[in-house]
Write a protein that holds these residues in place. Structure first.
Motif, PDB file in Angstrom:
ATOM      1  N   VAL A  56      67.170   9.819 -55.692  1.00  5.78           N
ATOM      2  CA  VAL A  56      66.419  11.054 -55.943  1.00  5.78           C
ATOM      3  C   VAL A  56      66.651  12.070 -54.833  1.00  5.78           C
ATOM      4  O   VAL A  56      66.934  13.247 -55.099  1.00  5.78           O
ATOM      5  N   PHE A  57      66.555  11.657 -53.582  1.00  2.00           N
ATOM      6  CA  PHE A  57      66.685  12.599 -52.471  1.00  2.00           C
ATOM      7  C   PHE A  57      68.105  13.138 -52.346  1.00  2.00           C
ATOM      8  O   PHE A  57      68.308  14.241 -51.838  1.00  2.00           O
ATOM      9  N   ALA A  58      69.100  12.369 -52.809  1.00  2.00           N
ATOM     10  CA  ALA A  58      70.474  12.870 -52.819  1.00  2.00           C
ATOM     11  C   ALA A  58      70.664  13.949 -53.876  1.00  2.00           C
ATOM     12  O   ALA A  58      71.547  14.807 -53.753  1.00  2.00           O
ATOM     13  N   THR A  59      69.825  13.929 -54.906  1.00  2.00           N
ATOM     14  CA  THR A  59      69.909  14.928 -55.967  1.00  2.00           C
ATOM     15  C   THR A  59      69.187  16.208 -55.577  1.00  2.00           C
ATOM     16  O   THR A  59      69.695  17.313 -55.812  1.00  2.00           O
ATOM     17  N   LEU A  60      68.005  16.082 -54.988  1.00  2.88           N
ATOM     18  CA  LEU A  60      67.256  17.238 -54.489  1.00  2.88           C
ATOM     19  C   LEU A  60      66.354  16.779 -53.359  1.00  2.88           C
ATOM     20  O   LEU A  60      65.506  15.912 -53.551  1.00  2.88           O
ATOM     21  N   GLN A  61      66.551  17.357 -52.187  1.00  3.16           N
ATOM     22  CA  GLN A  61      65.718  17.020 -51.031  1.00  3.16           C
ATOM     23  C   GLN A  61      64.402  17.770 -51.152  1.00  3.16           C
ATOM     24  O   GLN A  61      64.363  18.995 -51.100  1.00  3.16           O
ATOM     25  N   PRO A  62      63.287  17.063 -51.319  1.00  3.53           N
ATOM     26  CA  PRO A  62      62.042  17.777 -51.621  1.00  3.53           C
ATOM     27  C   PRO A  62      61.301  18.293 -50.392  1.00  3.53           C
ATOM     28  O   PRO A  62      61.290  17.652 -49.338  1.00  3.53           O
ATOM     29  N   ASP A  63      60.682  19.442 -50.579  1.00  2.33           N
ATOM     30  CA  ASP A  63      59.635  19.894 -49.656  1.00  2.33           C
ATOM     31  C   ASP A  63      58.303  19.308 -50.101  1.00  2.33           C
ATOM     32  O   ASP A  63      57.425  19.048 -49.279  1.00  2.33           O
ATOM     33  N   VAL A  64      58.173  19.130 -51.411  1.00  2.00           N
ATOM     34  CA  VAL A  64      56.976  18.533 -51.999  1.00  2.00           C
ATOM     35  C   VAL A  64      57.423  17.421 -52.943  1.00  2.00           C
ATOM     36  O   VAL A  64      58.232  17.653 -53.841  1.00  2.00           O
ATOM     37  N   LEU A  65      56.903  16.226 -52.728  1.00  2.00           N
ATOM     38  CA  LEU A  65      57.213  15.071 -53.567  1.00  2.00           C
ATOM     39  C   LEU A  65      55.937  14.630 -54.261  1.00  2.00           C
ATOM     40  O   LEU A  65      54.933  14.330 -53.605  1.00  2.00           O
ATOM     41  N   VAL A  66      55.968  14.599 -55.590  1.00  3.37           N
ATOM     42  CA  VAL A  66      54.807  14.184 -56.379  1.00  3.37           C
ATOM     43  C   VAL A  66      55.157  12.890 -57.114  1.00  3.37           C
ATOM     44  O   VAL A  66      56.155  12.844 -57.834  1.00  3.37           O
ATOM     45  N   ILE A  67      54.346  11.863 -56.917  1.00  4.68           N
ATOM     46  CA  ILE A  67      54.560  10.588 -57.608  1.00  4.68           C
ATOM     47  C   ILE A  67      53.513  10.466 -58.705  1.00  4.68           C
ATOM     48  O   ILE A  67      52.322  10.272 -58.441  1.00  4.68           O
ATOM     49  N   CYS A  68      53.984  10.633 -59.941  1.00  7.54           N
ATOM     50  CA  CYS A  68      53.095  10.609 -61.106  1.00  7.54           C
ATOM     51  C   CYS A  68      53.497   9.518 -62.086  1.00  7.54           C
ATOM     52  O   CYS A  68      52.921   9.418 -63.167  1.00  7.54           O
ATOM     53  N   ALA A  69      54.479   8.715 -61.725  1.00  7.60           N
ATOM     54  CA  ALA A  69      54.950   7.654 -62.620  1.00  7.60           C
ATOM     55  C   ALA A  69      53.860   6.609 -62.800  1.00  7.60           C
ATOM     56  O   ALA A  69      53.207   6.209 -61.834  1.00  7.60           O
ATOM     57  N   GLY A  70      53.664   6.169 -64.039  1.00  4.16           N
ATOM     58  CA  GLY A  70      52.634   5.168 -64.272  1.00  4.16           C
ATOM     59  C   GLY A  70      52.830   4.423 -65.573  1.00  4.16           C
ATOM     60  O   GLY A  70      53.321   4.983 -66.553  1.00  4.16           O
ATOM     61  N   ALA A  71      52.423   3.173 -65.561  1.00 11.10           N
ATOM     62  CA  ALA A  71      52.466   2.351 -66.769  1.00 11.10           C
ATOM     63  C   ALA A  71      51.192   2.553 -67.568  1.00 11.10           C
ATOM     64  O   ALA A  71      50.159   2.971 -67.038  1.00 11.10           O
ATOM     65  N   LEU A  72      51.262   2.244 -68.857  1.00 13.56           N
ATOM     66  CA  LEU A  72      50.058   2.222 -69.674  1.00 13.56           C
ATOM     67  C   LEU A  72      49.214   1.021 -69.266  1.00 13.56           C
ATOM     68  O   LEU A  72      49.721  -0.084 -69.092  1.00 13.56           O
ATOM     69  N   ALA A  73      47.922   1.248 -69.098  1.00 15.97           N
ATOM     70  CA  ALA A  73      47.027   0.149 -68.752  1.00 15.97           C
ATOM     71  C   ALA A  73      46.887  -0.789 -69.945  1.00 15.97           C
ATOM     72  O   ALA A  73      46.986  -0.361 -71.099  1.00 15.97           O
TER      73      ALA A  73
END
Length: 248
Positions: free
Chosen positions: A69-86
């Motif tokens: 991911v960081f090789a594709t775009l180095q972020p100033d802001v990184l948001v982790i929203c990935a999630g499985a269905l409970a």
């Protein structure tokens, strides 16, 4: 000019639901945005419907994911929203695989990317936002497996990483954002509505009618923009229909 003009924003889990709302909101604020998700078809649909977004198909739970991911775009802001269905079954009817689904997805992805940030993969001044859930504070229903604990761990993880970043002098901000109410129209939200209402023996409509002060995915996107501004003090924040607030 938008508040994120000239900023790179990476949204892991950005192809659908709340993640997509975050992508759309930060784009509207002038950011260069990379949406990361496992589903290539959802990413293709996002790129067709959302002008200017960059996309990357990647599994955020793989050890190499942060480097990719960081090789594709180095972020100033990184948001982790990935999630499985409970899961949606009483504890005694779940397998360990069911129970731990959100630990293996939500927590693992957060851990891997936060670990990479602390290892120097993000430049000073970068901000990391982990999207948690109100279930982390309420405990959630008994039929949701390890979901509540996993979302609470994301809050703990943000706090642990902030302390470590401060100790190491990295100049990074780690924050957890907690949407307080279940959100119709999202995959996780609809699964939760259907599961909880069935568990309580009421209709989904009656369950929703009992909810108050509900935030929308767009509200979550606006809250991320505010946190990306870096002016609020603290690590954990809630967002509801009443707006953004420091978590108690």
């Amino acid at each position: 000019m938008g508040s994120l003009q000239g900023q790179n924003v990476v949204v892991v889990g950005g192809s659908r639901g709340v993640g997509r709302a975050i992508v759309e909101t930060v784009l509207s604020e002038g950011a260069t945005v990379l949406a990361v998700a496992r589903g290539a078809a959802d990413l293709k649909e996002l790129s067709w419907e959302t002008s200017g977004v960059k996309t990357l198909a990647a599994d955020a739970t793989q050890e190499a994911a942060p480097d990719t991911v960081f090789a594709t775009l180095q972020p100033d802001v990184l948001v982790i929203c990935a999630g499985a269905l409970a899961p949606s079954a009483p504890v005694q009817d779940q397998s360990w695989e069911d129970f731990s689904a959100n630990w293996d997805m939500d927590v693992k992805a957060s851990f891997l990317f936060c670990k990479a940030a602390l290892q120097g993969r993000l430049k000073p001044g970068s901000r990391v936002v982990l999207i948690s859930s109100g279930a982390a504070l309420s405990g959630g229903p008994p039929n949701s497996g390890g979901y509540s604990g996993a979302k609470r761990m994301q809050m703990f993880l943000a706090a642990h990483c902030q302390k470590e970043a401060d100790r190491l002098g990295l100049g990074l901000r780690f924050m957890a954002l907690v949407p307080m109410r279940i959100m119709p129209g999202t995959g996780v939200g609809q699964r939760g509505i259907d599961g909880v209402s069935a568990y309580l023996g009421i209709s989904p409509a009656d369950f929703l009618a009992s909810m108050t002060d509900m935030q929308t995915p767009a509200d979550v996107g606006l809250a991320v923009v505010t946190l990306a501004g870096g002016k609020l003090q603290g690590v954990s924040f809630t967002v509801s229909g009443s707006g953004l607030a420091a978590a108690a």
